[in-house]
Scaffold this motif. Sequence first.
Motif, PDB file in Angstrom:
ATOM      1  N   GLU A 215      34.578  30.035  42.274  1.00  0.00           N
ATOM      2  CA  GLU A 215      35.346  31.842  42.388  1.00  0.00           C
ATOM      3  C   GLU A 215      34.451  32.340  43.131  1.00  0.00           C
ATOM      4  OE1 GLU A 215      36.036  33.571  38.256  1.00  0.00           O
ATOM      5  OE2 GLU A 215      36.764  31.767  37.913  1.00  0.00           O
ATOM      6  N   ASN A 216      35.557  33.084  44.281  1.00  0.00           N
ATOM      7  CA  ASN A 216      34.721  34.026  45.035  1.00  0.00           C
ATOM      8  C   ASN A 216      35.283  35.572  44.633  1.00  0.00           C
ATOM      9  OD1 ASN A 216      33.048  31.615  46.649  1.00  0.00           O
ATOM     10  ND2 ASN A 216      35.346  31.318  47.713  1.00  0.00           N
ATOM     11  N   ARG A 217      34.107  36.156  44.074  1.00  0.00           N
ATOM     12  CA  ARG A 217      34.898  38.151  43.563  1.00  0.00           C
ATOM     13  C   ARG A 217      34.270  38.859  45.036  1.00  0.00           C
ATOM     14  NH1 ARG A 217      35.951  39.768  39.060  1.00  0.00           N
ATOM     15  NH2 ARG A 217      36.152  38.689  37.320  1.00  0.00           N
ATOM     16  N   MET A 218      35.486  39.619  45.433  1.00  0.00           N
ATOM     17  CA  MET A 218      35.270  40.559  45.984  1.00  0.00           C
ATOM     18  C   MET A 218      35.970  41.729  45.829  1.00  0.00           C
ATOM     19  SD  MET A 218      38.008  39.568  49.065  1.00  0.00           S
ATOM     20  CE  MET A 218      37.440  37.559  49.608  1.00  0.00           C
ATOM     21  N   SER A 219      35.735  43.521  45.822  1.00  0.00           N
ATOM     22  CA  SER A 219      35.799  44.065  45.415  1.00  0.00           C
ATOM     23  C   SER A 219      37.136  44.215  46.189  1.00  0.00           C
ATOM     24  CB  SER A 219      35.432  45.136  46.411  1.00  0.00           C
ATOM     25  OG  SER A 219      35.423  45.333  48.191  1.00  0.00           O
ATOM     26  N   ALA A 220      38.090  45.505  45.871  1.00  0.00           N
ATOM     27  CA  ALA A 220      39.722  45.905  45.894  1.00  0.00           C
ATOM     28  C   ALA A 220      39.397  46.472  48.012  1.00  0.00           C
ATOM     29  CB  ALA A 220      39.503  47.101  45.331  1.00  0.00           C
ATOM     30  N   SER A 221      38.358  46.940  48.118  1.00  0.00           N
ATOM     31  CA  SER A 221      38.237  47.002  49.745  1.00  0.00           C
ATOM     32  C   SER A 221      38.341  46.321  50.509  1.00  0.00           C
ATOM     33  CB  SER A 221      37.561  48.875  50.058  1.00  0.00           C
ATOM     34  OG  SER A 221      35.950  48.127  49.333  1.00  0.00           O
ATOM     35  N   GLU A 222      37.145  44.869  49.876  1.00  0.00           N
ATOM     36  CA  GLU A 222      36.742  44.106  50.376  1.00  0.00           C
ATOM     37  C   GLU A 222      38.264  43.293  50.930  1.00  0.00           C
ATOM     38  OE1 GLU A 222      32.554  42.401  50.592  1.00  0.00           O
ATOM     39  OE2 GLU A 222      33.760  42.950  48.561  1.00  0.00           O
ATOM     40  N   ALA A 223      39.122  43.228  49.378  1.00  0.00           N
ATOM     41  CA  ALA A 223      40.381  42.175  49.395  1.00  0.00           C
ATOM     42  C   ALA A 223      41.451  42.778  50.244  1.00  0.00           C
ATOM     43  CB  ALA A 223      40.733  42.060  48.256  1.00  0.00           C
ATOM     44  N   ALA A 224      41.578  44.375  50.681  1.00  0.00           N
ATOM     45  CA  ALA A 224      42.370  45.125  51.732  1.00  0.00           C
ATOM     46  C   ALA A 224      42.396  44.672  52.953  1.00  0.00           C
ATOM     47  CB  ALA A 224      42.430  46.377  51.274  1.00  0.00           C
ATOM     48  N   GLU A 225      40.574  44.346  53.489  1.00  0.00           N
ATOM     49  CA  GLU A 225      41.215  43.680  54.366  1.00  0.00           C
ATOM     50  C   GLU A 225      40.986  42.671  54.797  1.00  0.00           C
ATOM     51  OE1 GLU A 225      37.263  44.164  57.371  1.00  0.00           O
ATOM     52  OE2 GLU A 225      36.903  45.564  55.343  1.00  0.00           O
TER      53      GLU A 225
END
Length: 538
Positions: A215-225
């Motif tokens: 699983e690779n987690r990233m913040s909402a801002s990272e995901a948006a990018e």
Amino acid sequence: MSQTRQSPDTDRAADPVAEAGRRRTFAVISHPDAGKSTLTEALALHARVISEAGAVHGKAGRRGVVSDWLAMERARGISITSAALQFSYRDHVINLLDTPGHADFSEDTYRVLSAVDCAVMLVDAAKGLEAQTLKLFDVCRHRGIPVITFVNKWDRPGREALELCDELRERIGLRPMPLTWPVGVAGQFRGVLDRTTGEFVGFERTAGGATLAPENRMSASEAAERVGAEWRDTVEEAELLSASDGDLDVDAFLRGEATPVLFGSAVQNFGVRHLLDLLLDHAPSPGPREDVHGRPRGLDAPFSAFVFKVQTGMDPAHRDRVAFARVCSGEFERGMVATHAATGRSFATKYAQQVFGQQRETVERAYPGDVIGLVNASALGVGDTLHSGKPPVHFPGMPQFAPEHFAVARAVDPGRSKQFRRGIEQLFQEGVVQVLHSEHRGDGAPVLAAVGPMQFDVVTQRMESEFRSPVSLERLPYSVVRIVADPQQRPMLHTHNSEVLDRPDGTALAVFVDRISLRSLLRLRPELRLDHVVADAE
């Protein structure tokens, strides 16, 4: 060979109430081929109980699932008997009961649901709610069992997520509360939005889904990018869910008014960890169970348990018989002498095991919510109660479903009549089929009664492989059954379209070719007193 299970639960006594709080006992229910056994494997994989998950249908390089162990299960790729698995996760004890996947074995599924505190309803992303799923959900609602919904097979083409949630609300009246929301349409699964944290959880495929998917987690801002438009679409849909009362309400879940929803792929091990965490964080732990008089039996009362399943042939080398019992109160200790409530006799518990598919480990102690396998328990039947101390304890028994299929069984080899009688009796005690007596055919030709015709296939296969007594089955034309309320009216019920058969408990059953035959006879004989065969599930 069995081994003694070494854990904090086995080497010292503990408080039953505290231990019950650590337990989660649940079943997986769904329509056939929705992925129940595969999900069971995936849950065990995430709990590090097994190192590699199996598959129901043979994939190159991937073994079969642990919970499907009968030869027919492996040959047909379906579960036809329930399986009990126990493992630890996050300092909790998980008792997971896999259920038969075919409607013909709904009696076995009903028995399993009597032994759990929660259910995971598996929904195929392409098919949505199907007939068998709806029937099983009705049983959960009837018994007050809260339901978690896992939308499976999101890695394949399917329907829209919002459409599936609407179906839950419209067809079964459950308010959906998605805790994860898919990023990417069905068939193009990139991961999920974790609505609790607002993070993107991306998944990576592994070879055949046999090992844990990273699983690779990233913040909402990272995901948006990084994820782009698909992430933005997911966030907008999640905002709509909040506006339409789709946020988690634990009390509504426990009351059976709403269902937490997760999206994933059991065969790829996507979203499975979310399910385990949800079970531990919000699913109910075992509570007091009511006896036949409606009195709740406290968790700290002396030991009590009820038998919800009996299975033979799990160890072909020893032809043993295992009674699966759900502990309801107190502490079970191997070797203790309990009372068999039905007879008042003592019952020794020297051979007690925890069962993981066909694998076994000796259990020293067990607590409310645990499922124990009592080996060579020939005196125990489905629905029986065990208890220690006084006064006696009786939990409600298991109802028998109204059968719709009937067949006369005869031994192919008359010289093996002893094995024939023993095998038929054994299968009856397990609940594989109901066995009825016909006064016109005699003891050598019992009438087998089943909810679904595949039960007869199980009888034929097991009689030959386990009891070495092949049988021939003569199908009877009956499909409707009623209880004969007045025994003196039996002669009226023997016609060319009906007859009377007797259950081992002494109940006389009138069987009819069809409902037209029943109505015609009632018009001719309005004085007939016939009652419905009513199961608790209805």
